[in-house]
Design a protein around this motif. Structure first.
Motif, PDB file in Angstrom:
ATOM      1  N   UNK A  80       3.201  62.042   1.177  1.00 34.90           N
ATOM      2  CA  UNK A  80       3.361  60.705   1.751  1.00 34.90           C
ATOM      3  C   UNK A  80       4.790  60.326   2.082  1.00 34.90           C
ATOM      4  N   UNK A  81       5.742  61.285   1.926  1.00 32.03           N
ATOM      5  CA  UNK A  81       7.147  60.982   2.200  1.00 32.03           C
ATOM      6  C   UNK A  81       7.472  61.081   3.694  1.00 32.03           C
ATOM      7  N   UNK A  82       6.635  61.795   4.431  1.00 30.53           N
ATOM      8  CA  UNK A  82       6.814  61.980   5.871  1.00 30.53           C
ATOM      9  C   UNK A  82       5.476  61.784   6.559  1.00 30.53           C
ATOM     10  N   UNK A  83       5.511  61.201   7.743  1.00 28.56           N
ATOM     11  CA  UNK A  83       4.305  61.030   8.552  1.00 28.56           C
ATOM     12  C   UNK A  83       4.513  61.692   9.906  1.00 28.56           C
ATOM     13  N   UNK A  84       3.421  62.214  10.487  1.00 27.20           N
ATOM     14  CA  UNK A  84       3.491  62.848  11.800  1.00 27.20           C
ATOM     15  C   UNK A  84       2.687  62.044  12.804  1.00 27.20           C
ATOM     16  N   UNK A  85       3.310  61.704  13.904  1.00 27.04           N
ATOM     17  CA  UNK A  85       2.627  60.973  14.963  1.00 27.04           C
ATOM     18  C   UNK A  85       1.615  61.900  15.631  1.00 27.04           C
ATOM     19  N   UNK A  86       0.351  61.464  15.674  1.00 26.31           N
ATOM     20  CA  UNK A  86      -0.709  62.320  16.207  1.00 26.31           C
ATOM     21  C   UNK A  86      -0.530  62.628  17.685  1.00 26.31           C
ATOM     22  N   UNK A  87      -0.005  61.688  18.439  1.00 27.20           N
ATOM     23  CA  UNK A  87       0.131  61.863  19.883  1.00 27.20           C
ATOM     24  C   UNK A  87       1.288  62.791  20.252  1.00 27.20           C
ATOM     25  N   UNK A  88       2.456  62.536  19.659  1.00 25.38           N
ATOM     26  CA  UNK A  88       3.651  63.292  20.049  1.00 25.38           C
ATOM     27  C   UNK A  88       3.948  64.487  19.146  1.00 25.38           C
ATOM     28  N   UNK A  89       3.394  64.477  17.929  1.00 30.09           N
ATOM     29  CA  UNK A  89       3.687  65.535  16.976  1.00 30.09           C
ATOM     30  C   UNK A  89       5.019  65.378  16.277  1.00 30.09           C
ATOM     31  N   UNK A  90       5.718  64.271  16.566  1.00 30.35           N
ATOM     32  CA  UNK A  90       7.026  64.033  15.954  1.00 30.35           C
ATOM     33  C   UNK A  90       6.873  63.447  14.549  1.00 30.35           C
ATOM     34  N   UNK A  91       7.932  63.589  13.762  1.00 28.28           N
ATOM     35  CA  UNK A  91       7.907  63.162  12.364  1.00 28.28           C
ATOM     36  C   UNK A  91       8.770  61.928  12.132  1.00 28.28           C
ATOM     37  N   UNK A  92       8.356  61.133  11.141  1.00 28.67           N
ATOM     38  CA  UNK A  92       9.130  59.973  10.719  1.00 28.67           C
ATOM     39  C   UNK A  92       8.935  59.798   9.214  1.00 28.67           C
ATOM     40  N   UNK A  93       9.747  58.928   8.597  1.00 27.49           N
ATOM     41  CA  UNK A  93       9.607  58.666   7.166  1.00 27.49           C
ATOM     42  C   UNK A  93       8.256  58.031   6.878  1.00 27.49           C
ATOM     43  N   UNK A  94       7.693  58.351   5.700  1.00 28.41           N
ATOM     44  CA  UNK A  94       6.373  57.877   5.334  1.00 28.41           C
ATOM     45  C   UNK A  94       6.380  56.642   4.456  1.00 28.41           C
ATOM     46  N   UNK A  95       5.187  56.089   4.266  1.00 26.82           N
ATOM     47  CA  UNK A  95       5.035  54.843   3.519  1.00 26.82           C
ATOM     48  C   UNK A  95       5.385  54.996   2.043  1.00 26.82           C
ATOM     49  N   UNK A  96       5.222  56.203   1.497  1.00 27.25           N
ATOM     50  CA  UNK A  96       5.508  56.393   0.069  1.00 27.25           C
ATOM     51  C   UNK A  96       6.987  56.163  -0.233  1.00 27.25           C
ATOM     52  N   UNK A  97       7.860  56.554   0.687  1.00 24.60           N
ATOM     53  CA  UNK A  97       9.285  56.296   0.495  1.00 24.60           C
ATOM     54  C   UNK A  97       9.578  54.810   0.509  1.00 24.60           C
ATOM     55  N   UNK A  98       8.891  54.083   1.392  1.00 26.59           N
ATOM     56  CA  UNK A  98       9.066  52.630   1.439  1.00 26.59           C
ATOM     57  C   UNK A  98       8.622  52.003   0.132  1.00 26.59           C
ATOM     58  N   UNK A  99       7.499  52.497  -0.407  1.00 33.16           N
ATOM     59  CA  UNK A  99       7.001  51.944  -1.668  1.00 33.16           C
ATOM     60  C   UNK A  99       7.985  52.190  -2.798  1.00 33.16           C
ATOM     61  N   UNK A 100       8.530  53.409  -2.870  1.00 36.93           N
ATOM     62  CA  UNK A 100       9.493  53.726  -3.923  1.00 36.93           C
ATOM     63  C   UNK A 100      10.763  52.898  -3.765  1.00 36.93           C
ATOM     64  N   UNK A 101      11.216  52.735  -2.522  1.00 33.65           N
ATOM     65  CA  UNK A 101      12.414  51.937  -2.279  1.00 33.65           C
ATOM     66  C   UNK A 101      12.207  50.483  -2.633  1.00 33.65           C
ATOM     67  N   UNK A 102      11.035  49.964  -2.306  1.00 35.47           N
ATOM     68  CA  UNK A 102      10.726  48.569  -2.630  1.00 35.47           C
ATOM     69  C   UNK A 102      10.683  48.365  -4.137  1.00 35.47           C
TER      70      UNK A 102
END
Length: 254
Positions: A52-74
């Motif tokens: 859950x630390x990284x998410x992949x956009x289904x359309x483009x295949x590109x990666x971004x930070x995931x929701x789990x990092x946001x939860x830990x940071x919060x």
């Protein structure tokens, strides 16, 4: 000297890369930026995605930070804001009560002590920040369990160990204790965790009315109690402290 784990270093470098610059990056961009083979980069990204630390956009295949990092940071920010808001009030509570003051939050299967104010005397004391306390027997733990559904699930599903003859371990009886805790607005522990020790705690809420922690005083039974009951002035002081911290966190009606 201990050697660093290369895969963890590479994963950390990936997260830092995704945290800066463009919002989403492709596999080739990530691999070339970090000097990694595509297969190596893909394997690390796949693991980070599964966690859950990284998410992949289904359309483009590109990666971004995931929701789990946001939860830990919060969570990190929430705990530090809670401690910062509570510093003055817990110092005041220690002075007025003459007892040790603890600030605790739910962590894994117990209460994590995030702030500890020493009893204001010359006695030898040990700083307990970072220590864990049980949820089902301590005043801090009972308060968190009474108001936080996640903490409640932890206690219901976990082991309720008997630390003393006074520890409540049977589930129906414990649910009754939680009902009393919610009705009174504070939790109590009179020799249920440690012989000769008593404590009283109250919940702290944030602007969303969510329970974010608990604050309490702990000391010898003969000081915390009078005639077999918790001293009313201590209960009032602890609840006042919890309300003050809650107000500073933006909670209404405190």
């Amino acid at each position: 000297m201990a050697r660093n784990i290369q895969s963890l270093e590479r994963a950390a470098a990936m997260l830092r890369l995704l945290a800066g610059g463009e919002r989403r990056l492709g596999l080739s961009d990530i691999a070339s930026s970090l000097g990694l083979a595509k297969g190596t980069a893909h394997g690390i990204l796949r693991t980070l995605q599964q966690e859950g630390f990284v998410e992949q956009d289904a359309a483009s295949g590109r990666y971004q930070l995931g929701a789990e990092l946001l939860r830990l940071g919060t969570t990190y920010l929430d705990v530090h804001e809670l401690r910062a808001r509570a510093l003055v009030w817990t110092d005041d509570l220690a002075r007025s009560s003459g007892e040790s003051v603890y600030l605790g939050v739910l962590h894994q299967h117990g209460v994590l002590i995030v702030h500890h104010v020493f009893r204001p005397d010359d006695s030898r004391q040990v700083l307990e920040v970072g220590a864990m306390q049980p949820l089902h027997s301590t005043a801090l733990g009972k308060v968190l369990t009474a108001y936080d559904p996640v903490a409640h699930s932890e206690v219901v599903e976990g082991e309720r160990k008997a630390f003393t003859a006074r520890t409540t371990t049977e589930l129906d009886a414990f649910e009754g204790v939680l009902d009393i805790t919610r009705a009174r607005g504070y939790g109590a522990d009179v020799e249920e965790t440690w012989e000769g020790v008593a404590s009283v705690a109250a919940p702290i809420h944030d602007r969303r009315r969510m329970p974010v922690g608990a604050v309490g005083v702990t000391g010898a039974v003969e000081r915390i109690c009078a005639n077999g009951e918790l001293r009313p002035e201590l209960i009032a002081a602890v609840r006042d402290c919890a309300r003050a911290v809650s107000r500073d966190l933006g909670a209404a009606r405190f």
